[in-house]
Design an enzyme around this catalytic site. Structure first.
Site: not given
Length: 419
Positions: A253, A268, A347, A350, A387
């Site tokens: 990403r 991140r 988060e 998801s 994460r």
């Protein structure tokens, strides 16, 4: 994408849904292009019918000349229709899915609903360290040297932290496969057109996709892409459904537009490993499968002994393909809160019900013996390892900086209780 016929017949509803979901797309232009496209098809059909009729008569110089003119007109109409169709398709991809009637309507992306909290924020009788300080203490992480090799937001995992990542992956796969999901390793690349047809089509500053130069391929941001594309342009038998997969891939990403967001250490990054669930299903069972995926995500984090919240996304925070999305937000003691104290929720998983939105874009149908319809697709995170590692390190740290291994992970780490 949405059914153009439905959009045509529910313009006001679609405009309201776009506004609720902060989607800036010109619905009126879509309606105009759709009308132009259908008119062009009708004109082309009329010209073909005239040509067929003329071909059955005795040719005269006038008829021969008219036939040439009709041929040129058909070609011109087809070329024009192709241009309109491509623009229409591009705009339709920007229209978000419909929204579940239980989703909170809000234009504030932070206005999500908390459905449940499991566990309380981890309490310490010492000053806890964040994951970066813990990793540095054990020489488990290389960030600066990774920057020399690949650039910022890449990393090397070393020693026990690298083994912990593998343990986390295998633990997650074992839990998911016992629920009937077939394990798959997927490519890390996909055709850019397929990515767009799935609904991953933001452009400019908001894009998350690495596109390969001089190629029609892009690096995937999730195995949802490669699993979702598995049956593109195919029709499955209803008796085969649901098809449940759990995929392992690297994810890439760009994190464009995230310069103001928290990004310390592994939080991140541009590349990480992820275990992803993906299901192809009939519409009637989609909501129950969505709940099943959420329950599996909860099972994974219950086993990791990490506090979490279950979040129901509001309209402003839904991704384009999603009809409804649930997140798990885990407690991370080292993440700064808005009041500048340490400790906040973040988060970690998801799960989305995308109804027939992605299947229509990819032309995936099912046949129940009497008719063919677009099937439904659902997806959910098993574990995003970066994460997950942060949550384990920060919640299970001891006063001396060692890490207590959750019981569920110990069999995957030679029964070690402490790292």
């Amino acid at each position: 994408m949405l059914d153009i016929k439905y959009l045509r017949e529910h313009v006001k509803e679609i405009k309201t849904n776009c506004a609720n979901r902060l989607a800036k797309v010109d619905i009126d232009l879509i309606i105009k292009l759709d009308s132009d496209y259908r008119a062009s098809l009708a004109t082309t059909q009329a010209l073909r019918e005239e040509r067929n009729a003329q071909s059955k008569t005795k040719p005269t110089p006038e008829i021969i000349e008219r036939m040439k003119t009709i041929g040129n007109q058909i070609q011109a109409q087809e070329n024009a229709a192709t241009v309109v169709q491509e623009k229409l398709f591009e705009l339709l991809l920007a229209v978000p899915n419909l929204t579940h009637n239980e989703v909170k309507i809000s234009t504030n992306e932070d206005d999500n609903v908390i459905l449940e909290q499991v566990g309380e924020p981890t309490a310490f009788d010492f000053t806890p360290l964040d994951h970066l300080a813990l990793a540095e203490k054990h020489d488990w992480l290389e960030l600066d040297r990774a920057t020399k090799v690949t650039g910022a937001k890449f990393y090397y995992l070393k020693g026990d932290l690298a083994r912990l990542e593998l343990a986390l992956i295998n633990y997650t796969i074992d839990i998911i496969t016992k629920h009937g999901y077939e394990f798959v390793t997927t490519p890390d690349l996909a055709k850019t057109d397929l990515i767009n047809r799935l609904g991953f089509s933001p452009r400019g500053e908001s894009t998350q996709v690495y596109n390969l130069a001089d190629s029609d391929l892009s690096l995937i941001g999730t195995a949802e892409i490669t699993l979702g594309g598995l049956y593109a342009d195919e029709t499955l038998k209803a008796s085969e459904l649901p098809k449940k997969y759990v995929g392992l891939s690297h994810c890439y990403r760009t994190e464009a537009g995230s310069y103001s967001k928290f990004s310390k250490g592994l939080f991140r990054v541009h590349q990480f490993s992820k275990v992803e669930m993906f299901v192809f299903a009939e519409p009637e069972v989609a909501e129950s499968i969505h709940q099943e995926i959420l329950d599996i995500e909860k099972e994974i984090f219950n086993g990791l002994e990490i506090p979490y919240k279950v979040i129901d996304h509001c309209t402003a925070d839904l991704g384009n393909p999603s009809f409804r999305t649930f997140d798990l937000e885990a407690w991370m003691p080292g993440k700064p809160a808005k009041d500048e104290t340490n400790g906040d929720w973040a988060e970690v998983t998801s799960t989305s019900n995308c109804t027939d939105y992605q299947a229509r874009g990819l032309n995936i149908k099912y046949d129940n013996g009497t008719e063919r319809n677009y099937l439904y697709t659902l997806n959910g995170t098993g574990i995003a390892t970066t994460r997950g590692l942060i949550a384990i390190l920060e919640n299970h740290q001891q006063a001396d900086g060692s890490i207590k291994v959750p019981k569920a992970l110990q069999p995957y780490l030679d029964n070690k209780q402490v790292l």
